[in-house]
Enzyme design. Structure first.
Site, PDB file in Angstrom:
ATOM      1  N   PRO A  87       0.850  -1.195   0.000  1.00 38.24           N
ATOM      2  CA  PRO A  87       0.000   0.000   0.000  1.00 38.24           C
ATOM      3  C   PRO A  87       0.887   1.248   0.000  1.00 38.24           C
ATOM      4  O   PRO A  87       1.944   1.268   0.637  1.00 38.24           O
ATOM      5  CB  PRO A  87      -0.786  -0.122   1.310  1.00 38.24           C
ATOM      6  CG  PRO A  87      -0.525  -1.516   1.817  1.00 38.24           C
ATOM      7  CD  PRO A  87       0.799  -1.914   1.269  1.00 38.24           C
ATOM      8  N   ARG A 160      -4.746  -3.328   0.987  1.00 36.19           N
ATOM      9  CA  ARG A 160      -4.333  -4.735   1.110  1.00 36.19           C
ATOM     10  C   ARG A 160      -5.423  -5.665   0.574  1.00 36.19           C
ATOM     11  O   ARG A 160      -5.128  -6.666  -0.093  1.00 36.19           O
ATOM     12  CB  ARG A 160      -4.008  -5.064   2.571  1.00 36.19           C
ATOM     13  CG  ARG A 160      -2.792  -4.309   3.104  1.00 36.19           C
ATOM     14  CD  ARG A 160      -2.362  -4.815   4.475  1.00 36.19           C
ATOM     15  NE  ARG A 160      -1.244  -4.035   4.985  1.00 36.19           N
ATOM     16  CZ  ARG A 160      -1.328  -3.080   5.904  1.00 36.19           C
ATOM     17  NH1 ARG A 160      -2.517  -2.800   6.445  1.00 36.19           N
ATOM     18  NH2 ARG A 160      -0.259  -2.411   6.302  1.00 36.19           N
ATOM     19  N   ASP A 186       5.786   0.313   2.407  1.00 40.98           N
ATOM     20  CA  ASP A 186       6.860   1.050   1.730  1.00 40.98           C
ATOM     21  C   ASP A 186       7.807   1.769   2.688  1.00 40.98           C
ATOM     22  O   ASP A 186       8.757   2.418   2.236  1.00 40.98           O
ATOM     23  CB  ASP A 186       6.285   2.044   0.710  1.00 40.98           C
ATOM     24  CG  ASP A 186       5.368   3.088   1.338  1.00 40.98           C
ATOM     25  OD1 ASP A 186       5.247   3.112   2.581  1.00 40.98           O
ATOM     26  OD2 ASP A 186       4.773   3.894   0.587  1.00 40.98           O
ATOM     27  N   ASP A 187       7.589   1.658   3.999  1.00 40.06           N
ATOM     28  CA  ASP A 187       8.526   2.278   4.945  1.00 40.06           C
ATOM     29  C   ASP A 187       9.360   1.225   5.675  1.00 40.06           C
ATOM     30  O   ASP A 187       9.887   1.483   6.755  1.00 40.06           O
ATOM     31  CB  ASP A 187       7.781   3.161   5.952  1.00 40.06           C
ATOM     32  CG  ASP A 187       6.707   2.405   6.725  1.00 40.06           C
ATOM     33  OD1 ASP A 187       6.462   1.222   6.411  1.00 40.06           O
ATOM     34  OD2 ASP A 187       6.113   2.992   7.641  1.00 40.06           O
ATOM     35  N   GLU A 273      -3.470  -7.711  12.034  1.00 42.12           N
ATOM     36  CA  GLU A 273      -2.735  -8.942  11.739  1.00 42.12           C
ATOM     37  C   GLU A 273      -3.434 -10.158  12.351  1.00 42.12           C
ATOM     38  O   GLU A 273      -3.619 -11.184  11.687  1.00 42.12           O
ATOM     39  CB  GLU A 273      -1.297  -8.850  12.274  1.00 42.12           C
ATOM     40  CG  GLU A 273      -0.466  -7.749  11.636  1.00 42.12           C
ATOM     41  CD  GLU A 273      -0.615  -6.401  12.331  1.00 42.12           C
ATOM     42  OE1 GLU A 273       0.156  -5.485  12.016  1.00 42.12           O
ATOM     43  OE2 GLU A 273      -1.514  -6.276  13.201  1.00 42.12           O
TER      44      GLU A 273
END
EC number: 2.4.1.135
Length: 323
Positions: A87, A160, A186-187, A273
């Site tokens: 994402p 997601r 992306d981090d 999660e």
């Protein structure tokens, strides 16, 4: 006259004797057996460019001999594809984050990048970036509803789920090839070793994550090859006290559980999660990776918040530069 003839005779006599001896020796040599010799054709080329002999007995005879002496090579097993769902959203460091991620993914064999923008349409920046990334990729987009953008609520849920939907649709009418899915925010920063570890996932695999939960790392606790608990800085009582970067799922498991998604309703902050994994596995079935979860191979690094205090309100430069 007679003396001249005798002189010539004695001069030629040694040479005549030599010729007679040579003829006598050559006729006494054994005759070599008449066996066919291989004929090297300039048009028959073997492995490495070497010429192959063509048998005089016919091409079928020669082919049969070669097949009997050299077993046929067995095809190598197909390498499972790794699907990375990322994402992303527009911000000053977006391109920098994606560049770091692409530089890692480019070194991983058989990886497909599913990049999902939090937007109503695909942006030009991300489209141009993916076109130049040199990676097998899919570019999706779905906006997060405004009511879910409040602080404290789970993020990237819709993105997601869009990646999961694309995977299921892609393999809906065809036999699924071996594959593994993981969620690559992306981090994060990834070691290449992690991709070797996750590629052998049978159902759901887990590993430690660095710089997360207010600690140097969090990890599953393992005894005798089984997960028995969690080393975490926040709510160890969660069913799966693990970060989004700490697990991978077999593609077959994703396809076998078509209703398994990330939920908005009834999901508490920090429980994304657990809510997802509860739908597809149990703690007893988890597969510890990274040396029984004792090695950190992924870090939640997070780029420092950019200071743009001196950025002019209106564009003053004579050229427009993409950052």
């Amino acid at each position: 006259m007679k003396s001249a003839l005798f002189t010539r005779f004695f001069i030629l006599l040694p040479w005549i004797l030599i010729v007679i001896i040579m003829l006598d020796v050559d006729t006494r040599r054994p005759v070599p057996p008449l066996t066919p010799r291989p004929y090297f054709s300039p048009y028959a080329v073997g492995r490495g460019g070497a010429r192959l002999p063509l048998r005089r007995g016919g091409p079928a005879h020669g082919t049969q001999k070669r097949n009997q002496s050299r077993p046929q090579p067995q095809p190598e097993p197909q390498l499972p594809t790794i699907y990375a769902i990322t994402p992303t959203y527009s911000r000053p460091v977006q391109k920098a984050e994606l560049t770091r991620l692409a530089n890692t993914f480019r070194q991983v064999a058989q990886l497909h990048w599913i990049l999902v923008e939090d937007a109503a349409a695909r942006s030009e920046l991300v489209s141009r970036f993916l076109a130049r990334a040199g990676l097998p990729s899919t570019h999706l987009h779905v906006p997060t509803p405004r009511r879910y953008k409040r602080p404290g609520l789970p993020r990237a849920t819709e993105q997601r789920n869009a990646g999961l939907a694309w995977l299921r649709q892609r393999h809906q009418h065809q036999r699924a090839q071996p594959g593994v899915l993981f969620f690559a925010d992306d981090d994060n920063t990834y070691s290449l070793e992690l991709f070797q570890e996750m590629r052998t996932t049978r159902k759901v695999s887990v590993w430690p994550v660095g710089l997360v939960g207010g600690r140097r790392y969090e990890r599953p606790l393992v005894e005798n090859g089984k997960v028995v608990g969690w080393y975490t800085g926040w709510r160890a009582d969660r069913p799966f006290a693990i970060d989004m970067a700490g697990f991978a799922v077999s593609l077959q498991v994703i396809l076998s559980n078509p209703k398994a998604v990330f939920k908005r309703r009834g999901s508490q902050p920090g429980m994304q999660e657990s809510d997802f994994l509860k739908q597809i596995t149990t703690v007893e079935e988890l597969e510890p990776k990274a040396n029984n979860c004792t090695k950190v191979l992924v870090w939640h690094t997070r780029t420092e918040k950019v200071n743009l205090a001196n950025e002019p309100k209106y564009h003053l430069d004579t050229v427009k530069i993409e950052v």
